[in-house]
Design a protein around this motif. Structure first.
Motif, PDB file in Angstrom:
ATOM      1  N   CYS A 112       4.831  27.467  16.157  1.00 22.59           N
ATOM      2  CA  CYS A 112       6.029  26.698  16.386  1.00 22.59           C
ATOM      3  C   CYS A 112       6.864  26.200  15.535  1.00 22.59           C
ATOM      4  CB  CYS A 112       5.511  25.655  17.587  1.00 22.59           C
ATOM      5  SG  CYS A 112       4.788  26.288  18.802  1.00 22.59           S
ATOM      6  N   SER A 113       5.509  25.594  14.446  1.00 24.66           N
ATOM      7  CA  SER A 113       6.111  25.012  13.233  1.00 24.66           C
ATOM      8  C   SER A 113       5.154  25.097  12.036  1.00 24.66           C
ATOM      9  CB  SER A 113       6.405  22.957  13.017  1.00 24.66           C
ATOM     10  OG  SER A 113       5.204  22.848  13.812  1.00 24.66           O
ATOM     11  N   HIS A 114       5.573  24.658  10.550  1.00 24.10           N
ATOM     12  CA  HIS A 114       4.663  25.031   9.001  1.00 24.10           C
ATOM     13  C   HIS A 114       5.260  23.921   8.722  1.00 24.10           C
ATOM     14  CE1 HIS A 114       3.603  27.047   4.831  1.00 24.10           C
ATOM     15  NE2 HIS A 114       2.150  27.652   5.931  1.00 24.10           N
ATOM     16  N   ALA A 115       3.667  23.417   7.955  1.00 27.73           N
ATOM     17  CA  ALA A 115       3.820  22.551   6.702  1.00 27.73           C
ATOM     18  C   ALA A 115       3.212  22.556   5.459  1.00 27.73           C
ATOM     19  CB  ALA A 115       4.014  20.959   7.092  1.00 27.73           C
ATOM     20  N   THR A 116       3.698  22.016   4.446  1.00 27.66           N
ATOM     21  CA  THR A 116       2.803  22.063   3.269  1.00 27.66           C
ATOM     22  C   THR A 116       2.694  20.319   2.791  1.00 27.66           C
ATOM     23  OG1 THR A 116       5.031  22.650   1.751  1.00 27.66           O
ATOM     24  CG2 THR A 116       3.739  24.573   2.330  1.00 27.66           C
ATOM     25  N   GLY A 117       1.827  19.841   2.201  1.00 32.91           N
ATOM     26  CA  GLY A 117       2.243  18.636   1.842  1.00 32.91           C
ATOM     27  C   GLY A 117       1.273  18.120   0.210  1.00 32.91           C
ATOM     28  N   THR A 118       1.693  17.089  -0.148  1.00 33.33           N
ATOM     29  CA  THR A 118       0.990  16.544  -1.031  1.00 33.33           C
ATOM     30  C   THR A 118       0.840  14.861  -0.843  1.00 33.33           C
ATOM     31  OG1 THR A 118       2.466  17.838  -2.829  1.00 33.33           O
ATOM     32  CG2 THR A 118       0.463  16.252  -3.336  1.00 33.33           C
ATOM     33  N   PHE A 119      -0.815  15.129  -0.950  1.00 38.82           N
ATOM     34  CA  PHE A 119      -1.914  14.037  -0.698  1.00 38.82           C
ATOM     35  C   PHE A 119      -2.040  13.028  -2.287  1.00 38.82           C
ATOM     36  CE2 PHE A 119      -0.830  16.404   3.340  1.00 38.82           C
ATOM     37  CZ  PHE A 119      -0.243  14.859   4.430  1.00 38.82           C
ATOM     38  N   LYS A 120      -2.134  12.401  -1.895  1.00 39.48           N
ATOM     39  CA  LYS A 120      -2.770  11.507  -3.320  1.00 39.48           C
ATOM     40  C   LYS A 120      -4.049  10.717  -2.047  1.00 39.48           C
ATOM     41  CE  LYS A 120      -2.825   7.811  -6.215  1.00 39.48           C
ATOM     42  NZ  LYS A 120      -2.384   7.796  -7.633  1.00 39.48           N
ATOM     43  N   TYR A 121      -5.321  10.958  -2.908  1.00 36.51           N
ATOM     44  CA  TYR A 121      -6.672  10.034  -2.679  1.00 36.51           C
ATOM     45  C   TYR A 121      -6.481   8.627  -3.328  1.00 36.51           C
ATOM     46  CZ  TYR A 121      -8.534  14.781  -1.716  1.00 36.51           C
ATOM     47  OH  TYR A 121      -8.998  16.253  -1.353  1.00 36.51           O
ATOM     48  N   VAL A 122      -6.845   8.212  -1.904  1.00 35.16           N
ATOM     49  CA  VAL A 122      -6.995   7.133  -2.333  1.00 35.16           C
ATOM     50  C   VAL A 122      -7.971   5.794  -1.870  1.00 35.16           C
ATOM     51  CG1 VAL A 122      -4.162   6.096  -2.154  1.00 35.16           C
ATOM     52  CG2 VAL A 122      -5.531   5.819  -0.452  1.00 35.16           C
ATOM     53  N   PRO A 123      -8.938   4.767  -2.214  1.00 30.56           N
ATOM     54  CA  PRO A 123      -9.862   4.276  -1.058  1.00 30.56           C
ATOM     55  C   PRO A 123      -9.709   4.421   0.308  1.00 30.56           C
ATOM     56  CG  PRO A 123      -9.590   2.821  -4.101  1.00 30.56           C
ATOM     57  CD  PRO A 123      -8.030   4.100  -2.884  1.00 30.56           C
ATOM     58  N   LYS A 124     -11.055   4.060   0.677  1.00 31.74           N
ATOM     59  CA  LYS A 124     -10.664   4.350   2.619  1.00 31.74           C
ATOM     60  C   LYS A 124     -10.178   2.868   2.703  1.00 31.74           C
ATOM     61  CE  LYS A 124     -13.465   6.715   6.179  1.00 31.74           C
ATOM     62  NZ  LYS A 124     -14.664   6.575   6.482  1.00 31.74           N
ATOM     63  N   ALA A 125      -9.342   3.531   3.428  1.00 26.61           N
ATOM     64  CA  ALA A 125      -8.738   1.645   4.130  1.00 26.61           C
ATOM     65  C   ALA A 125     -10.174   1.552   5.043  1.00 26.61           C
ATOM     66  CB  ALA A 125      -7.427   1.713   5.673  1.00 26.61           C
ATOM     67  N   VAL A 126      -9.842  -0.210   4.966  1.00 26.67           N
ATOM     68  CA  VAL A 126     -10.589  -0.666   5.995  1.00 26.67           C
ATOM     69  C   VAL A 126      -9.951  -2.186   6.675  1.00 26.67           C
ATOM     70  CG1 VAL A 126     -11.941  -1.859   4.519  1.00 26.67           C
ATOM     71  CG2 VAL A 126     -11.041  -3.007   4.574  1.00 26.67           C
ATOM     72  N   PRO A 127     -10.414  -2.231   8.209  1.00 31.27           N
ATOM     73  CA  PRO A 127      -9.903  -2.938   8.981  1.00 31.27           C
ATOM     74  C   PRO A 127      -8.707  -3.634   9.002  1.00 31.27           C
ATOM     75  CG  PRO A 127     -11.988  -2.556   9.640  1.00 31.27           C
ATOM     76  CD  PRO A 127     -12.040  -1.952   8.513  1.00 31.27           C
ATOM     77  N   GLY A 128      -8.139  -3.697   9.358  1.00 31.11           N
ATOM     78  CA  GLY A 128      -6.915  -4.696   9.088  1.00 31.11           C
ATOM     79  C   GLY A 128      -5.823  -3.747   7.842  1.00 31.11           C
ATOM     80  N   GLY A 129      -5.926  -2.557   7.642  1.00 33.95           N
ATOM     81  CA  GLY A 129      -5.343  -1.842   6.320  1.00 33.95           C
ATOM     82  C   GLY A 129      -5.516  -2.512   5.229  1.00 33.95           C
ATOM     83  N   VAL A 130      -6.713  -2.868   4.723  1.00 35.83           N
ATOM     84  CA  VAL A 130      -6.494  -3.070   3.005  1.00 35.83           C
ATOM     85  C   VAL A 130      -7.571  -1.469   2.469  1.00 35.83           C
ATOM     86  CG1 VAL A 130      -7.075  -5.181   1.782  1.00 35.83           C
ATOM     87  CG2 VAL A 130      -6.241  -5.238   3.719  1.00 35.83           C
ATOM     88  N   SER A 131      -7.547  -2.076   1.105  1.00 37.33           N
ATOM     89  CA  SER A 131      -7.874  -0.774   0.723  1.00 37.33           C
ATOM     90  C   SER A 131      -9.121  -1.399   0.401  1.00 37.33           C
ATOM     91  CB  SER A 131      -7.399  -0.054  -0.169  1.00 37.33           C
ATOM     92  OG  SER A 131      -7.348  -1.013  -1.055  1.00 37.33           O
ATOM     93  N   THR A 132     -10.308  -0.567   0.347  1.00 40.29           N
ATOM     94  CA  THR A 132     -11.813  -0.658  -0.102  1.00 40.29           C
ATOM     95  C   THR A 132     -11.633  -1.460  -1.510  1.00 40.29           C
ATOM     96  OG1 THR A 132     -12.448   1.093  -0.209  1.00 40.29           O
ATOM     97  CG2 THR A 132     -12.747  -0.178   1.692  1.00 40.29           C
ATOM     98  N   ASP A 133     -10.731  -0.659  -2.569  1.00 40.59           N
ATOM     99  CA  ASP A 133     -11.119  -1.274  -4.197  1.00 40.59           C
ATOM    100  C   ASP A 133     -10.474  -2.592  -4.244  1.00 40.59           C
ATOM    101  OD1 ASP A 133      -8.857  -0.908  -5.732  1.00 40.59           O
ATOM    102  OD2 ASP A 133      -7.873   0.855  -5.354  1.00 40.59           O
TER     103      ASP A 133
END
Length: 135
Positions: A114-135
């Motif tokens: 039905c659909s196809h996509a390509t994408g580029t993603f940046k690795y970042v520290p995993k988020a913690v509850p509340g939307g704040v990164s762990t770094d």
């Protein structure tokens, strides 16, 4: 059904389910509800693009589940109306220390793309509850 490894309220609201996330690949399932349809009674492109975004991100994270990813860019092509239960499959094409290059497709119940996509993603520290990164 697997755990996404992150709390993503929008994914819960849409009802995506994770069925595979390993070795650079991912598979998600989605059954659109009436509120996810467009005026032609097919799954809205925005819902389909979100499904692809999450599928690609999950494939990118599949070999580094301790990391998070953020979308840098994504290109989507729509080829066939998305009707009925949908399956999205993602594949990590290449990665560097900080970037993942991924592709994926959404299939209908008959196995049509039905659909196809390509994408580029940046690795970042995993988020913690509340939307704040762990770094």
């Amino acid at each position: 059904m697997l755990d996404f490894g992150a709390d993503i309220p929008f994914v819960k609201e849409l009802g995506f389910t994770l069925h595979h996330m390993q070795g650079g690949t991912s598979e998600l399932h989605f059954e659109a509800r009436p509120e996810h349809m467009n005026s032609y009674a097919v799954t809205h492109g925005g819902a389909t693009m979100t499904l692809l975004d999450v599928t690609l991100a999950t494939a990118a994270r599949s070999d580094t589940p301790n990391m998070g990813v953020v979308t840098i860019e994504m290109k989507t092509s729509f080829m066939h109306p998305a009707r009925g239960p949908l399956v999205a499959k993602g594949r990590l094409l290449h990665r560097t220390r900080s970037l993942a290059f991924v592709e994926g497709a959404v299939y209908d119940a008959e196995g049509r793309v039905c659909s196809h996509a390509t994408g580029t993603f940046k690795y970042v520290p995993k988020a913690v509850p509340g939307g704040v990164s762990t770094d």
